[in-house]
Design an enzyme around this catalytic site. Structure first.
Site, short mmCIF file in Angstrom:
data_model
loop_
_atom_site.label_atom_id
_atom_site.label_comp_id
_atom_site.label_asym_id
_atom_site.label_seq_id
_atom_site.Cartn_x
_atom_site.Cartn_y
_atom_site.Cartn_z
N ALA A 117 44.64 28.84 42.71
CA ALA A 117 44.10 28.96 41.34
C ALA A 117 45.13 29.49 40.36
CB ALA A 117 42.88 29.87 41.35
N GLU A 140 41.08 27.95 50.75
CA GLU A 140 40.53 28.06 52.11
C GLU A 140 41.25 27.09 53.04
OE1 GLU A 140 38.46 30.35 52.82
OE2 GLU A 140 37.69 30.92 50.85
N GLY A 181 31.67 35.62 49.01
CA GLY A 181 31.38 36.84 48.27
C GLY A 181 30.69 36.61 46.93
N LEU A 226 38.28 35.90 41.60
CA LEU A 226 39.37 35.84 42.59
C LEU A 226 39.60 37.22 43.20
CD1 LEU A 226 42.42 33.81 41.29
CD2 LEU A 226 40.55 33.07 42.74
N TYR A 284 40.62 53.77 44.24
CA TYR A 284 40.12 52.59 43.52
C TYR A 284 40.33 52.73 42.00
CZ TYR A 284 37.97 48.13 42.94
OH TYR A 284 37.80 46.80 42.63
N VAL A 289 29.94 44.45 51.35
CA VAL A 289 30.82 43.96 52.41
C VAL A 289 31.25 42.54 52.06
CG1 VAL A 289 31.04 43.47 54.86
CG2 VAL A 289 29.45 45.24 54.10
N TYR A 315 34.91 46.96 39.58
CA TYR A 315 34.21 47.99 40.35
C TYR A 315 34.64 49.36 39.84
CZ TYR A 315 32.43 50.74 44.18
OH TYR A 315 31.74 51.67 44.91
P1 NAI Z 1 36.09 37.48 48.45
O1 NAI Z 1 37.26 37.76 49.30
O2 NAI Z 1 34.77 37.27 49.11
O3 NAI Z 1 36.35 36.15 47.54
C1 NAI Z 1 37.59 35.85 47.00
C2 NAI Z 1 37.59 34.41 46.50
O4 NAI Z 1 38.87 34.15 45.89
C3 NAI Z 1 37.43 33.34 47.59
O5 NAI Z 1 36.67 32.26 47.08
C4 NAI Z 1 38.87 32.88 47.84
O6 NAI Z 1 38.98 31.56 48.36
C5 NAI Z 1 39.39 32.94 46.43
N1 NAI Z 1 40.86 33.01 46.34
C6 NAI Z 1 41.70 33.98 46.78
N2 NAI Z 1 42.98 33.68 46.46
C7 NAI Z 1 42.93 32.49 45.80
C8 NAI Z 1 43.91 31.64 45.20
N3 NAI Z 1 45.22 31.97 45.20
N4 NAI Z 1 43.49 30.49 44.64
C9 NAI Z 1 42.19 30.12 44.63
N5 NAI Z 1 41.22 30.89 45.16
C10 NAI Z 1 41.58 32.06 45.73
O7 NAI Z 1 36.03 38.64 47.37
P2 NAI Z 1 34.89 39.37 46.54
O8 NAI Z 1 34.65 40.69 47.14
O9 NAI Z 1 33.75 38.46 46.28
O10 NAI Z 1 35.68 39.65 45.18
C11 NAI Z 1 35.56 38.84 44.02
C12 NAI Z 1 35.77 39.75 42.81
O11 NAI Z 1 34.72 40.71 42.76
C13 NAI Z 1 37.09 40.53 42.83
O12 NAI Z 1 37.62 40.60 41.54
C14 NAI Z 1 36.64 41.92 43.28
O13 NAI Z 1 37.51 42.95 42.84
C15 NAI Z 1 35.29 41.99 42.59
N6 NAI Z 1 34.37 43.02 43.12
C16 NAI Z 1 34.11 43.10 44.46
C17 NAI Z 1 33.29 44.11 44.96
C18 NAI Z 1 33.00 44.25 46.42
O14 NAI Z 1 32.52 45.31 46.82
N7 NAI Z 1 33.23 43.26 47.23
C19 NAI Z 1 32.64 45.08 44.05
C20 NAI Z 1 32.88 44.83 42.64
C21 NAI Z 1 33.75 43.85 42.22
#
Ligand code: NAI
Length: 395
Positions: free
Chosen positions: A112, A75, A52, A139, A235, A272, A225
């Site tokens: 983390a 992972e 992501g 995260l 949200y 997504v 977001y």
């Molecule tokens: P994602 O699910 O693709 O990525 C999450 C990441 O966190 C991965 O690298 C995963 O390995 C890591 N992770 C999860 N738990 C962990 C732990 N305990 N220790 C170490 N690593 C851990 O998520 P995404 O969507 O990229 O979200 C990232 C940020 O962006 C979040 O704060 C989310 O709220 C924010 N965001 C996401 C949007 C979306 O539409 N996807 C929109 C705006 C903000």
């Protein structure tokens, strides 16, 4: 083994090694095609770096700015007859490409939120890089173990104060139905803030500061977001929104401590990802949004968003432009009045029957599969592949 997608609700339990690698390479190619970022940070720590927004946040400074990167993620590696999680293969592919390009890249697979991972990462920074000049906090996690007390907190995606009923998309059956979600209890709100708020972001910065691992003029960014009125109850005004408010409070605290212009919250576009597909209502909104934004020539994925974040804000050579609350807004195109009006009107009329013509659900599904390395051009999905891939940095 031959790897095919196995979808269970909003998760795919398999991932394709060569497909994930192709996905990472296409993001790297995009960044290289945008030209160098001379003002990019050069030593970047990305927490949540494997999928992501976080993966994109590792690729942009590395391949646009020549940065050394340390990535932290949680992972699963592959074993015989069982594939790794997508973020594992993404990170293997990232490290391989970084090595080819002569870029330093080290990865830490672990929790983390724990003290152990923070200490291990700081040891690597001290030994290899001295200090870091940018920390991206990306995260997305359903739970967190408090490093002091050992208590486990779980986040929930619920409205606050009153229940919320809205149209919803069953992504398995392609049915537009409706969902009703009861409000969160006070405890659920507090737990969600513990998991997805800024406490751990601040703990990382505290630990890095105490170790002298922050370079002069460093910056740090975390992602948030906002989105449209129709998702506000689940949200922005819901439990996750409370956590994001806390993230903004953390940024303000860090700016007082380290100096104004150190900590930013960037509000990003709905996309997504593994995290967003788990949020009720959001997959239907994204399917409608993608259609409207693609037709307007404004569609972006994670890599385009983060390229813009660095090029226009974090690595522009000047200060980022901020909204009235001090946030970076790369959701600006999503939130444009014409885009939101078109999505709101499509929202009123979308049904199971017109879903395929009136939304980009097919684009949603393709992108969902791509997250796990499926549907990429040039990948032979009939071929045998070895699910065990070692991370070059070996950690
Ligand atoms: P994602 O699910 O693709 O990525 C999450 C990441 O966190 C991965 O690298 C995963 O390995 C890591 N992770 C999860 N738990 C962990 C732990 N305990 N220790 C170490 N690593 C851990 O998520 P995404 O969507 O990229 O979200 C990232 C940020 O962006 C979040 O704060 C989310 O709220 C924010 N965001 C996401 C949007 C979306 O539409 N996807 C929109 C705006 C903000």
């Amino acid at each position: 083994m031959i790897v095919a997608p196995k979808i269970r609700g909003f998760i795919c339990t398999t991932a394709h090694p060569e497909g994930c690698a192709a996905n990472v390479r296409s993001q790297i190619d995009y960044v290289k095609g945008r030209g160098p970022l001379p003002h990019s940070p050069k030593k970047v720590l990305v927490i949540g770096a494997s999928t992501g927004y976080g993966l994109a946040s590792r690729i942009v400074p590395a391949f646009g700015g020549g940065a050394a990167t340390i990535g932290v993620f949680f992972e699963k590696p592959g074993i015989e007859n069982k594939t790794a999680s997508a973020g594992w293969y993404n990170s293997v592919a990232f490290e391989e490409a970084a090595a080819e390009a002569g870029l330093y890249a080290k990865s830490f697979n672990g929790d983390a939120f724990s003290k152990e991972i923070k200490e291990a990462v700081i040891r690597a920074i001290q030994a290899d890089l001295g200090q870091v000049d940018c920390i991206v906090y990306s995260l997305a996690s359903p739970r967190r173990t408090d490093p002091e007390t050992g208590e486990v907190y779980k986040s929930v995606l619920k409205p606050i104060g009153q229940s919320y009923s809205q149209k919803n998309l069953n992504t398995d059956t392609a049915e537009v139905n409706s969902i009703s979600i009861d409000p969160a209890s006070d405890e659920e709100i507090a737990h969600t803030v513990k998991v997805m708020g800024g406490e751990d972001w601040e703990l990382w910065l505290d630990a890095l500061a105490d170790a002298g691992a922050l370079a002069d003029g460093f910056t740090t960014v975390a992602y948030s977001y906002i989105g449209p009125d129709l998702t506000y109850p689940i949200y922005t005004n819901g439990t996750i929104g409370r956590a994001k408010e806390h993230l903004e409070e953390s940024a303000a605290r860090m700016n007082s401590r380290f100096g104004a212009g150190t900590a930013y919250v960037s509000v990003n576009k709905a996309l997504v990802t593994q995290a967003s597909s788990a949020i009720p209502v959001v997959p239907l909104y994204i399917s409608l949004l993608y259609k409207v934004m693609k037709e307007a020539g404004l569609h972006e994925g994670c890599i385009e968003q983060i390229q813009r974040l660095f090029a226009d804000h974090l690595a522009s050579g000047g200060a980022p432009s901020l909204d009235e609350k001090g946030r970076v807004r790369i959701d600006d195109w999503e939130m444009r009045a014409d885009i939101q009006a078109a999505v709101a009107s499509a929202w009123e009329t979308v049904t199971t029957e017109n879903l395929s013509s009136d939304s980009d659900f097919s684009g949603y599904k393709k992108e969902f599969l791509r997250l796990f390395g499926f549907g990429l051009e040039g990948v032979d999905y009939e071929a045998e592949t070895n699910p065990e891939k070692a991370l070059p940095s070996g950690l």
